[in-house]
Design a protein around this motif. Structure first.
Motif, PDB file in Angstrom:
ATOM      1  N   LEU A 113      91.386 -12.088 -66.670  1.00  0.00           N
ATOM      2  CA  LEU A 113      90.437 -11.022 -65.907  1.00  0.00           C
ATOM      3  C   LEU A 113      90.514 -12.332 -64.448  1.00  0.00           C
ATOM      4  O   LEU A 113      90.954 -11.380 -63.543  1.00  0.00           O
ATOM      5  CB  LEU A 113      89.044 -11.560 -66.533  1.00  0.00           C
ATOM      6  N   LYS A 114      90.871 -13.126 -64.660  1.00  0.00           N
ATOM      7  CA  LYS A 114      90.740 -14.234 -63.720  1.00  0.00           C
ATOM      8  C   LYS A 114      92.130 -13.915 -62.445  1.00  0.00           C
ATOM      9  O   LYS A 114      92.685 -13.209 -61.508  1.00  0.00           O
ATOM     10  CB  LYS A 114      90.959 -15.807 -63.393  1.00  0.00           C
ATOM     11  N   LYS A 115      92.918 -13.550 -63.615  1.00  0.00           N
ATOM     12  CA  LYS A 115      95.359 -13.721 -62.818  1.00  0.00           C
ATOM     13  C   LYS A 115      93.987 -11.838 -62.360  1.00  0.00           C
ATOM     14  O   LYS A 115      95.008 -11.786 -61.521  1.00  0.00           O
ATOM     15  CB  LYS A 115      95.701 -13.020 -63.984  1.00  0.00           C
ATOM     16  N   ARG A 116      93.711 -11.007 -62.673  1.00  0.00           N
ATOM     17  CA  ARG A 116      94.029  -9.150 -62.533  1.00  0.00           C
ATOM     18  C   ARG A 116      92.689  -8.951 -61.393  1.00  0.00           C
ATOM     19  O   ARG A 116      92.760  -8.073 -60.817  1.00  0.00           O
ATOM     20  CB  ARG A 116      93.564  -8.589 -63.954  1.00  0.00           C
ATOM     21  N   ALA A 117      91.830 -10.532 -60.919  1.00  0.00           N
ATOM     22  CA  ALA A 117      90.364 -10.063 -60.076  1.00  0.00           C
ATOM     23  C   ALA A 117      91.344  -9.473 -58.869  1.00  0.00           C
ATOM     24  O   ALA A 117      90.734  -8.578 -57.622  1.00  0.00           O
ATOM     25  CB  ALA A 117      90.306 -10.974 -60.369  1.00  0.00           C
ATOM     26  N   SER A 118      92.264  -9.827 -58.624  1.00  0.00           N
ATOM     27  CA  SER A 118      92.399  -9.361 -57.175  1.00  0.00           C
ATOM     28  C   SER A 118      94.211  -8.575 -57.450  1.00  0.00           C
ATOM     29  O   SER A 118      94.620  -9.001 -56.487  1.00  0.00           O
ATOM     30  CB  SER A 118      93.261 -10.689 -56.031  1.00  0.00           C
ATOM     31  N   ASP A 119      94.075  -8.091 -57.949  1.00  0.00           N
ATOM     32  CA  ASP A 119      95.412  -7.227 -58.466  1.00  0.00           C
ATOM     33  C   ASP A 119      95.723  -6.190 -56.960  1.00  0.00           C
ATOM     34  O   ASP A 119      96.512  -6.026 -56.961  1.00  0.00           O
ATOM     35  CB  ASP A 119      95.514  -7.213 -59.555  1.00  0.00           C
ATOM     36  N   GLY A 120      94.709  -5.967 -56.924  1.00  0.00           N
ATOM     37  CA  GLY A 120      94.541  -4.538 -55.764  1.00  0.00           C
ATOM     38  C   GLY A 120      94.182  -3.326 -56.579  1.00  0.00           C
ATOM     39  O   GLY A 120      94.245  -2.812 -56.039  1.00  0.00           O
ATOM     40  N   ALA A 121      93.987  -3.321 -57.552  1.00  0.00           N
ATOM     41  CA  ALA A 121      93.278  -1.961 -58.194  1.00  0.00           C
ATOM     42  C   ALA A 121      92.818  -1.139 -57.460  1.00  0.00           C
ATOM     43  O   ALA A 121      92.295   0.126 -57.785  1.00  0.00           O
ATOM     44  CB  ALA A 121      93.259  -2.149 -59.691  1.00  0.00           C
ATOM     45  N   ASP A 122      91.551  -1.593 -57.014  1.00  0.00           N
ATOM     46  CA  ASP A 122      91.087  -1.014 -55.948  1.00  0.00           C
ATOM     47  C   ASP A 122      90.789  -0.873 -54.707  1.00  0.00           C
ATOM     48  O   ASP A 122      89.736  -0.196 -54.058  1.00  0.00           O
ATOM     49  CB  ASP A 122      89.535  -1.606 -56.623  1.00  0.00           C
ATOM     50  N   ALA A 123      91.778  -1.076 -54.319  1.00  0.00           N
ATOM     51  CA  ALA A 123      92.501  -0.911 -52.732  1.00  0.00           C
ATOM     52  C   ALA A 123      92.585   0.218 -52.722  1.00  0.00           C
ATOM     53  O   ALA A 123      93.357   1.328 -53.037  1.00  0.00           O
ATOM     54  CB  ALA A 123      93.419  -1.432 -52.691  1.00  0.00           C
ATOM     55  N   VAL A 124      92.223   0.804 -51.196  1.00  0.00           N
ATOM     56  CA  VAL A 124      92.414   1.930 -50.988  1.00  0.00           C
ATOM     57  C   VAL A 124      92.765   2.054 -49.567  1.00  0.00           C
ATOM     58  O   VAL A 124      92.683   1.712 -48.584  1.00  0.00           O
ATOM     59  CB  VAL A 124      90.540   2.643 -50.317  1.00  0.00           C
ATOM     60  N   VAL A 125      93.693   3.594 -50.057  1.00  0.00           N
ATOM     61  CA  VAL A 125      95.283   3.099 -49.220  1.00  0.00           C
ATOM     62  C   VAL A 125      94.474   4.638 -48.335  1.00  0.00           C
ATOM     63  O   VAL A 125      94.722   5.765 -48.863  1.00  0.00           O
ATOM     64  CB  VAL A 125      96.660   2.792 -49.690  1.00  0.00           C
ATOM     65  N   ASP A 126      94.935   4.081 -47.336  1.00  0.00           N
ATOM     66  CA  ASP A 126      94.541   5.698 -46.351  1.00  0.00           C
ATOM     67  C   ASP A 126      95.653   5.922 -46.403  1.00  0.00           C
ATOM     68  O   ASP A 126      97.097   5.146 -46.160  1.00  0.00           O
ATOM     69  CB  ASP A 126      94.244   5.312 -44.814  1.00  0.00           C
ATOM     70  N   TYR A 127      96.316   7.586 -46.538  1.00  0.00           N
ATOM     71  CA  TYR A 127      96.954   8.578 -46.641  1.00  0.00           C
ATOM     72  C   TYR A 127      97.238   9.727 -45.590  1.00  0.00           C
ATOM     73  O   TYR A 127      96.665  10.363 -45.634  1.00  0.00           O
ATOM     74  CB  TYR A 127      97.858   8.496 -47.831  1.00  0.00           C
ATOM     75  N   THR A 128      98.400   9.721 -44.448  1.00  0.00           N
ATOM     76  CA  THR A 128      98.407  11.213 -43.856  1.00  0.00           C
ATOM     77  C   THR A 128      99.334  11.629 -44.107  1.00  0.00           C
ATOM     78  O   THR A 128     100.742  10.917 -43.668  1.00  0.00           O
ATOM     79  CB  THR A 128      98.010  10.374 -41.995  1.00  0.00           C
ATOM     80  N   PRO A 129      99.497  12.417 -44.510  1.00  0.00           N
ATOM     81  CA  PRO A 129     100.668  13.695 -44.972  1.00  0.00           C
ATOM     82  C   PRO A 129     101.974  13.587 -43.598  1.00  0.00           C
ATOM     83  O   PRO A 129     101.437  13.701 -42.506  1.00  0.00           O
ATOM     84  CB  PRO A 129      99.811  14.349 -45.677  1.00  0.00           C
ATOM     85  N   GLY A 130     103.134  13.825 -44.005  1.00  0.00           N
ATOM     86  CA  GLY A 130     103.423  13.703 -42.422  1.00  0.00           C
ATOM     87  C   GLY A 130     103.959  15.399 -42.538  1.00  0.00           C
ATOM     88  O   GLY A 130     103.505  16.753 -43.525  1.00  0.00           O
ATOM     89  N   THR A 131     104.432  15.448 -41.347  1.00  0.00           N
ATOM     90  CA  THR A 131     104.889  17.397 -41.064  1.00  0.00           C
ATOM     91  C   THR A 131     106.078  17.401 -41.440  1.00  0.00           C
ATOM     92  O   THR A 131     106.662  18.762 -41.228  1.00  0.00           O
ATOM     93  CB  THR A 131     104.581  17.372 -39.581  1.00  0.00           C
TER      94      THR A 131
END
Length: 142
Positions: A113-131
């Motif tokens: 659990l300690k190793k996985r606590a900061s694995d970025g699974a909850d990170a929100v990444v903004d994405y703007t579709p290209g054209t």
């Protein structure tokens, strides 16, 4: 009950939990990996793969590792996991072997659990579709 039987039993608890909590596939896969890695590490630690303690119960280690990881990942269902742990440990004779197995399982769960606590699974990444023609575009309606 053999450690392998308890691993299967706890795997069923894990799968039931994912269904009950309606865990999305990406999080389900992550949570399954966390639980199974902790169980594997707990048992492997006792069977000679790491620091060996032949006097410890592999079954108790597997059950405790599964319990602790599931309780951390799904705190709303802790009572369910507590009942399953009580049932699992009832099949293992009380004493030093059970106590050492429980300690090994708790340690493995804590480490995973300690190793996985900061694995970025909850990170929100903004994405703007290209054209451009090769850029991914969302499919209507959403």
């Amino acid at each position: 009950m053999l450690a392998a039987d308890l691993v299967v039993q706890w795997n069923n608890v894990l799968l039931d939990t994912i269904r009950t909590a309606r865990t999305s596939p990406p999080y389900a896969a992550r949570n399954m990996a966390i639980v199974q890695t902790a169980v594997y590490d707990a048992v492997k630690r006792l069977d000679g793969g790491r620091k060996t303690d032949r006097a410890a119960s592999e079954s108790a280690a597997a059950a405790q590792a599964a319990h602790d990881t599931l309780a951390a990942l799904y705190p709303a269902l802790k009572e369910t996991f507590d009942a399953a742990l009580t049932s699992s440990l009832a099949s293992i004779p009380d004493g030093k072997a059970q106590d050492k197995g429980v300690a090994a399982g708790a340690h493995a769960a804590e480490r995973e659990l300690k190793k996985r606590a900061s694995d970025g699974a909850d990170a929100v990444v903004d994405y703007t579709p290209g054209t451009g023609p090769a850029d991914w575009q969302p499919t209507p309606p959403g």
